[in-house]
Design an enzyme around this catalytic site. Structure first.
Site, PDB file in Angstrom:
ATOM      1  N   PHE A   1      24.156 -21.908 -17.883  1.00  0.00           N
ATOM      2  CA  PHE A   1      25.085 -22.146 -16.786  1.00  0.00           C
ATOM      3  C   PHE A   1      26.510 -21.887 -17.264  1.00  0.00           C
ATOM      4  O   PHE A   1      26.812 -22.143 -18.433  1.00  0.00           O
ATOM      5  CB  PHE A   1      24.976 -23.599 -16.296  1.00  0.00           C
ATOM      6  CG  PHE A   1      23.594 -23.930 -15.803  1.00  0.00           C
ATOM      7  CD1 PHE A   1      23.061 -23.259 -14.711  1.00  0.00           C
ATOM      8  CD2 PHE A   1      22.833 -24.899 -16.432  1.00  0.00           C
ATOM      9  CE1 PHE A   1      21.782 -23.558 -14.260  1.00  0.00           C
ATOM     10  CE2 PHE A   1      21.554 -25.200 -15.987  1.00  0.00           C
ATOM     11  CZ  PHE A   1      21.033 -24.523 -14.890  1.00  0.00           C
TER      12      PHE A   1
ATOM     13  N   SER B   1      14.967 -19.299 -17.727  1.00  0.00           N
ATOM     14  CA  SER B   1      14.970 -20.425 -16.802  1.00  0.00           C
ATOM     15  C   SER B   1      15.977 -21.475 -17.225  1.00  0.00           C
ATOM     16  O   SER B   1      16.517 -21.448 -18.325  1.00  0.00           O
ATOM     17  CB  SER B   1      13.577 -21.037 -16.721  1.00  0.00           C
ATOM     18  OG  SER B   1      13.389 -21.874 -17.840  1.00  0.00           O
ATOM     19  N   LYS B   2      16.167 -22.383 -16.317  1.00  0.00           N
ATOM     20  CA  LYS B   2      17.105 -23.479 -16.499  1.00  0.00           C
ATOM     21  C   LYS B   2      16.840 -24.231 -17.808  1.00  0.00           C
ATOM     22  O   LYS B   2      17.752 -24.637 -18.510  1.00  0.00           O
ATOM     23  CB  LYS B   2      16.911 -24.388 -15.281  1.00  0.00           C
ATOM     24  CG  LYS B   2      17.745 -25.589 -15.247  1.00  0.00           C
ATOM     25  CD  LYS B   2      17.496 -26.371 -13.993  1.00  0.00           C
ATOM     26  CE  LYS B   2      18.008 -27.765 -14.237  1.00  0.00           C
ATOM     27  NZ  LYS B   2      17.476 -28.800 -13.482  1.00  0.00           N
ATOM     28  N   ARG B   3      15.559 -24.405 -18.114  1.00  0.00           N
ATOM     29  CA  ARG B   3      15.206 -25.197 -19.290  1.00  0.00           C
ATOM     30  C   ARG B   3      15.408 -24.441 -20.602  1.00  0.00           C
ATOM     31  O   ARG B   3      15.591 -25.044 -21.638  1.00  0.00           O
ATOM     32  CB  ARG B   3      13.743 -25.631 -19.225  1.00  0.00           C
ATOM     33  CG  ARG B   3      13.388 -26.316 -17.947  1.00  0.00           C
ATOM     34  CD  ARG B   3      12.982 -27.771 -18.165  1.00  0.00           C
ATOM     35  NE  ARG B   3      13.014 -28.470 -16.897  1.00  0.00           N
ATOM     36  CZ  ARG B   3      13.954 -29.299 -16.512  1.00  0.00           C
ATOM     37  NH1 ARG B   3      14.973 -29.567 -17.307  1.00  0.00           N
ATOM     38  NH2 ARG B   3      13.907 -29.894 -15.342  1.00  0.00           N
ATOM     39  N   ASP B   4      15.297 -23.092 -20.541  1.00  0.00           N
ATOM     40  CA  ASP B   4      15.339 -22.311 -21.779  1.00  0.00           C
ATOM     41  C   ASP B   4      16.602 -22.540 -22.573  1.00  0.00           C
ATOM     42  O   ASP B   4      16.573 -22.687 -23.783  1.00  0.00           O
ATOM     43  CB  ASP B   4      15.255 -20.808 -21.475  1.00  0.00           C
ATOM     44  CG  ASP B   4      13.881 -20.456 -20.984  1.00  0.00           C
ATOM     45  OD1 ASP B   4      12.929 -21.100 -21.439  1.00  0.00           O
ATOM     46  OD2 ASP B   4      13.768 -19.553 -20.146  1.00  0.00           O
TER      47      ASP B   4
END
Ligand code: GLU
Length: 499
Positions: free
Chosen positions: A269, A257-260
């Site tokens: 990203f 996920s984005k937070r990982d």
């Protein structure tokens, strides 16, 4: 002719999983001499994030993934942005209604909520489908007159699944996937505000843009039955489908996920992204010092392998080796060490000259301006220690400036009472080799240590401490050669004074 597309929604920065999807589409297209399209799917204006489209385009530019048609370059099916194609979709929704594949529904959000609540009390979940549609407010249950009247207000167009049929998806990765229409809900395809939903716009555009293979993430597999049925309803030939495995967290527990990324120390990203509302910054591969070659190579291997032990593959090799039948069905675990390893490898493959271009800029930011030859020499000295291009300063600062600190652990372990005295002898030796020659200086130092039966480790480490401030770095005499004898002597004197 193979025609594939990457169809992101501009809802924020592009997740690295999306980059992999696009890479696989690219490799597949190139291998078959086909075309790759970039289509922006922005029908859901509530999720639109400004800057996201530009971000997507810049990401692929950085990665060297090129498109043959797309929102940024045009092409025979332009426009490639769904918000600019809004005039196209209504006629298709109308056609489905005419042919009995869809119907108008007038249920208000409040009415739907009541149905949901009712179902909940019976410990069921409400689904708008063939079992419930007749008890709802729609063109199937209402009279023609009532329907016509209600069409003046708000409505949606829902897909009408035929009862109890097996829907078959031939997935190029998963094989046959079957589902009974009984289980599916009548998805909304179009709304009275004139906007299609993702499903309708996606299928219509894939058809109009002559897409032959839909290669996309596993999260879209639940939508595939509807898409397959839409092709049937329109009497269009369906493209081939291939649903790629998810990218998982390094421990394999759940989707990456984005937070990982920033929690576990790697970007999720391609480029750095700043959230305009919160100001929060998410790191990107580019800014973290990854080379695009490395990112392409390790991403290609997250979910696919060439069927051999081969791992290092350049663009050309990836294109020729790639095949959808070697894409795995199960999720691919992100492997940070592997990503680092690839980056280190690709940095080593770069010529010193190529690296100078990157590092000269980093030095300029530190207000250090040296001629190219000198920077190239520094690159040669530290290159093998670089895992990220951003490591350069950390690994080479001592080549450009006197140490600001001296590692206390090294001082404690190596710096003895007789150290200053020995270092003064070093100064004498270095001054005596004129012009400076690193081999002669080296031999003289060794001879001095041996003649006086001194501790080699102690002297060399203290000398390194004076020049580098730590116990790291390339060969000492190379460093001396690089910074010059005068600077060497200055640093030794400063260290004696400070330590
Ligand atoms: N717009 C969808 C997305 O954001 C595209 C899914 C598909 O490829 O069909 O991923």
């Amino acid at each position: 002719m193979v025609r594939v597309r990457f169809a992101p929604s501009p809802t924020g920065p592009l997740h690295i999983g999306g980059v992999r999807t696009c890479l696989y589409n690219y490799l597949f297209a190139k291998q078959h001499g086909g075309k790759l399209l970039l289509r922006i799917e922005d029908t859901d204006q509530t999720r639109f994030v400004s800057g996201a489209e530009e971000y997507i385009i810049e990401s692929f530019k950085w990665l060297g993934i090129t498109f043959d048609e797309g929102v940024h370059i045009g092409g025979k099916h332009a426009p490639y942005k769904q918000s600019e194609r809004m005039h196209i979709y209504k006629q298709y929704a109308d056609k489905l209604i005419e042919n009995g594949w869809a119907y108008y529904a007038f249920d208000t959000p409040e009415e739907l909520e009541i149905k949901r609540k009712e179902a909940e009390t019976e410990k069921k979940t409400f689904q708008y489908d063939m079992n419930t549609r007749n008890s709802m407010r729609n063109s199937l249950s209402l009279s023609l007159e009532e329907t016509t009247k209600r069409l003046q207000g708000n409505y949606v167009v829902r897909f009408k699944y035929p009862e109890n049929i097996e829907i078959l998806i031939q997935d190029l990765i998963r094989g046959e996937v079957k589902i009974n229409s009984q289980l599916l809900d009548d998805k909304v395809l179009f709304k009275s505000d004139g906007l299609p939903t993702y499903h309708l716009a996606n299928v219509v555009d894939d058809h109009l843009m002559e897409i032959t293979h839909v290669i996309r993430g596993e999260e879209w597999l639940p939508s595939a039955p509807l898409h397959v049925m839409l092709y049937k309803a329109f009497e269009w030939e369906a493209p081939h489908f291939a649903h790629l495995p998810l990218l998982l967290k390094p421990d394999g527990n759940g989707k990456l996920s984005k937070r990982d990324g920033d929690r576990l120390g790697f970007p999720v990203f391609p480029l750095q992204w700043k959230d305009q509302n919160t100001g929060e910054i998410s790191s990107g591969y580019r800014e973290s010092g990854y080379l695009p070659e490395a990112v392409n190579n390790f991403l290609a291997l997250l979910g696919w392998n060439p069927g051999t032990e081969e791992e290092v593959m350049n663009r050309k090799q990836l294109i020729s080796r790639f095949s959808l039948d070697k894409v795995s069905k199960s999720g691919a675990k992100f492997d940070l060490d592997k990503a680092k390893w690839f980056n280190h490898y690709y940095i080593q493959q770069k010529s010193n000259k190529e690296l100078v271009e990157i590092f000269a800029q980093q030095l300029a930011e530190k207000k250090i301006h040296l001629n190219i030859d000198k920077i190239e020499k520094a690159v040669a000295l530290v290159k093998e220690r670089l895992y990220f291009t951003t490591d350069f300063w950390n690994q080479s600062a001592f080549l450009f400036q006197i140490p600001e600190t001296y590692n206390p652990e090294v001082v404690k372990k190596r710096w003895k009472e007789d150290t200053p005295d020995q270092l003064h002898h070093m100064i004498e030796i270095f001054s005596s080799v004129s012009p400076f020659d690193k081999t002669i200086a080296h031999d003289k130092v060794i001879a001095f240590i041996q003649e006086n039966q001194l501790n080699m480790g102690q002297i060399m480490n203290c000398l390194r401490l004076c020049l580098v401030g730590d116990s790291k770095g390339p060969d000492l005499f190379e460093i001396i050669d690089f910074i010059g004898v005068e600077e060497t002597i200055h640093r030794i004197r400063m260290a004696i004074e400070k330590v």
